[in-house]
Design a protein around this motif. Structure first.
Motif, PDB file in Angstrom:
ATOM      1  N   ASN A   1      -8.758  73.707  43.264  1.00  0.00           N
ATOM      2  CA  ASN A   1      -7.691  72.785  42.837  1.00  0.00           C
ATOM      3  C   ASN A   1      -7.354  71.719  43.875  1.00  0.00           C
ATOM      4  N   LYS A   2      -8.189  71.570  44.895  1.00  0.00           N
ATOM      5  CA  LYS A   2      -7.966  70.540  45.911  1.00  0.00           C
ATOM      6  C   LYS A   2      -9.016  69.444  45.715  1.00  0.00           C
ATOM      7  N   ALA A   3      -8.547  68.203  45.484  1.00  0.00           N
ATOM      8  CA  ALA A   3      -9.468  67.092  45.244  1.00  0.00           C
ATOM      9  C   ALA A   3     -10.295  66.790  46.495  1.00  0.00           C
ATOM     10  N   VAL A   4     -11.596  66.571  46.297  1.00  0.00           N
ATOM     11  CA  VAL A   4     -12.498  66.207  47.383  1.00  0.00           C
ATOM     12  C   VAL A   4     -12.948  64.763  47.125  1.00  0.00           C
ATOM     13  N   VAL A   5     -12.545  63.861  48.013  1.00  0.00           N
ATOM     14  CA  VAL A   5     -12.787  62.429  47.796  1.00  0.00           C
ATOM     15  C   VAL A   5     -13.737  61.901  48.871  1.00  0.00           C
ATOM     16  N   MET A   6     -14.801  61.257  48.438  1.00  0.00           N
ATOM     17  CA  MET A   6     -15.757  60.665  49.380  1.00  0.00           C
ATOM     18  C   MET A   6     -15.263  59.304  49.850  1.00  0.00           C
ATOM     19  N   SER A   7     -15.648  58.952  51.068  1.00  0.00           N
ATOM     20  CA  SER A   7     -15.332  57.626  51.587  1.00  0.00           C
ATOM     21  C   SER A   7     -16.275  56.610  50.969  1.00  0.00           C
ATOM     22  N   ALA A   8     -16.034  55.338  51.246  1.00  0.00           N
ATOM     23  CA  ALA A   8     -16.877  54.276  50.697  1.00  0.00           C
ATOM     24  C   ALA A   8     -18.318  54.459  51.167  1.00  0.00           C
ATOM     25  N   PRO A   9     -19.294  54.110  50.337  1.00  0.00           N
ATOM     26  CA  PRO A   9     -20.696  54.293  50.733  1.00  0.00           C
ATOM     27  C   PRO A   9     -21.074  53.423  51.915  1.00  0.00           C
ATOM     28  N   ALA A  10     -22.032  53.902  52.698  1.00  0.00           N
ATOM     29  CA  ALA A  10     -22.515  53.133  53.843  1.00  0.00           C
ATOM     30  C   ALA A  10     -23.332  51.940  53.353  1.00  0.00           C
ATOM     31  N   GLN A  11     -23.565  50.997  54.252  1.00  0.00           N
ATOM     32  CA  GLN A  11     -24.329  49.810  53.886  1.00  0.00           C
ATOM     33  C   GLN A  11     -25.733  50.204  53.440  1.00  0.00           C
ATOM     34  N   GLY A  12     -26.134  49.710  52.258  1.00  0.00           N
ATOM     35  CA  GLY A  12     -27.432  50.035  51.706  1.00  0.00           C
ATOM     36  C   GLY A  12     -27.434  51.296  50.854  1.00  0.00           C
ATOM     37  N   GLN A  13     -26.310  52.027  50.832  1.00  0.00           N
ATOM     38  CA  GLN A  13     -26.215  53.252  50.044  1.00  0.00           C
ATOM     39  C   GLN A  13     -25.674  52.922  48.654  1.00  0.00           C
ATOM     40  N   SER A  14     -26.207  53.591  47.611  1.00  0.00           N
ATOM     41  CA  SER A  14     -25.765  53.339  46.239  1.00  0.00           C
ATOM     42  C   SER A  14     -24.327  53.797  46.055  1.00  0.00           C
ATOM     43  N   ALA A  15     -23.546  52.997  45.305  1.00  0.00           N
ATOM     44  CA  ALA A  15     -22.151  53.354  45.036  1.00  0.00           C
ATOM     45  C   ALA A  15     -22.044  54.322  43.871  1.00  0.00           C
ATOM     46  N   THR A  16     -23.093  54.446  43.077  1.00  0.00           N
ATOM     47  CA  THR A  16     -23.040  55.331  41.911  1.00  0.00           C
ATOM     48  C   THR A  16     -23.781  56.644  42.150  1.00  0.00           C
ATOM     49  N   GLN A  17     -24.993  56.556  42.682  1.00  0.00           N
ATOM     50  CA  GLN A  17     -25.777  57.765  42.953  1.00  0.00           C
ATOM     51  C   GLN A  17     -25.357  58.320  44.317  1.00  0.00           C
ATOM     52  N   ARG A  18     -24.466  59.324  44.313  1.00  0.00           N
ATOM     53  CA  ARG A  18     -23.920  59.856  45.571  1.00  0.00           C
ATOM     54  C   ARG A  18     -24.217  61.353  45.691  1.00  0.00           C
ATOM     55  N   GLN A  19     -24.311  61.807  46.940  1.00  0.00           N
ATOM     56  CA  GLN A  19     -24.543  63.222  47.263  1.00  0.00           C
ATOM     57  C   GLN A  19     -23.344  63.729  48.053  1.00  0.00           C
ATOM     58  N   MET A  20     -22.801  64.860  47.670  1.00  0.00           N
ATOM     59  CA  MET A  20     -21.661  65.466  48.363  1.00  0.00           C
ATOM     60  C   MET A  20     -22.076  66.842  48.870  1.00  0.00           C
ATOM     61  N   ASN A  21     -21.944  67.069  50.203  1.00  0.00           N
ATOM     62  CA  ASN A  21     -22.369  68.323  50.821  1.00  0.00           C
ATOM     63  C   ASN A  21     -21.147  69.044  51.395  1.00  0.00           C
TER      64      ASN A  21
END
Length: 294
Positions: free
Chosen positions: A269-289
């Motif tokens: 129940n705790k939201a996990v939010v990614m930071s903005a993508p790095a330069q050259g990284q896709s904003a839609t296709q993201r990986q969360m580890n």
């Protein structure tokens, strides 16, 4: 299975049914995988597109159906289902058309107001991304200032003098610095981003097991791995999310999001939010580890 293996004289419904049967899948299995109701899958196989919620959903449902039975959904709708061809007849000279996005809840037709809201959202999306980056920068700067102040307060004055006799050195051996590990109470979970990373997080929890919840504001797909083993892959919609139980002694959970801006991830129940993508990284296709440190 590819479209080249199919009889070109068959219509759309027959092509999909043939691909499903060759893949050894039942209608119920396709329904479970795609989250599309069985009656709509049967209607598509019978070329009864009038039975679907509306023409707006024909391409999206056919594309999802094709992917589920081993075909290339994007190529299938481009080759056999142009925007104006929703009767089920295959047009051999059909030209590829740009796929339409599924932007509303599954069985609600889009209204002019919803279309305008979508356009306004796209218009202001860049401003929202900039605002998020500014907030992140301010938080990082504030943290650095506080840390520097604390380090300065803990250091000894440069003009102080300390005298230590040889006897004191012999009697009192130097103490080893011990890093104290924080123990969380049951029901508590702490998720922190790894420094200089846009996809890694450390997780501490007081529970033996955890629960991962995935959701989306529009139709998309995602997948989950636990300790390197894929445990789920499927579709997410505004009305149908997915939860995964994380067992005890899990070391790492990997989440692949195919449309990160419209997806949401929660751990206990705790939201996990990614930071903005790095330069050259896709904003839609993201990986969360998520790396568990219990």
């Amino acid at each position: 299975m590819t479209e080249e293996n199919l009889n070109p004289k068959m219509n759309i419904g027959e092509k999909l049914k043939s691909a499903r049967e060759k893949a050894g899948l039942s209608i119920d299995a396709v329904q479970k995988d795609t989250k599309i109701q069985k009656k709509y899958l049967v209607a598509i196989e019978n070329d009864d597109f009038e039975a679907l919620p509306g023409k707006f959903y024909v391409r999206a449902f056919v594309k999802t159906f094709a992917n589920a039975v081993g075909l290339n959904g994007d190529k299938f709708v481009e080759d056999y289902l142009p925007n104006n061809n929703v009767t089920g007849e295959v047009k051999s000279d059909a030209k590829p058309v740009k796929d339409q996005a599924l932007t509303a809840s599954r069985f609600v037709r889009p209204t002019p107001t919803e279309t305008k809201d979508k356009m306004d959202f796209r218009k202001y999306l860049p401003l929202g991304v900039i605002a998020v980056i500014v907030v992140i920068v301010l938080v990082v700067v504030g943290f650095a200032v506080v840390k520097t102040h604390n380090d300065s307060s803990d250091s000894a004055p440069t003009n102080s003098k300390v005298t230590v006799s040889n006897d004191d050195v012999k009697k009192k051996p130097a103490k080893k610095k011990v890093t104290k590990k924080t123990t969380l109470k049951k029901g508590e979970t702490k998720v922190e981003p790894v420094k200089d990373s846009t996809s890694d997080f450390t997780v501490q929890t007081g529970d033996d097991t955890s629960k991962l919840e995935l959701g989306a504001t529009r139709f998309t797909t995602a997948s989950v791995k636990i300790n390197g083993n894929q445990v789920w892959t499927g579709s997410l919609t505004p009305t149908v999310g997915h939860s995964v139980d994380i067992p005890k002694d899990t070391k790492e959970v990997n989440i692949s999001l195919n449309n990160a801006p419209i997806s949401s991830v929660k751990l206990n129940n705790k939201a996990v939010v990614m930071s903005a993508p790095a330069q050259g990284q896709s904003a839609t296709q993201r990986q969360m580890n998520l790396k568990f440190n219990n």
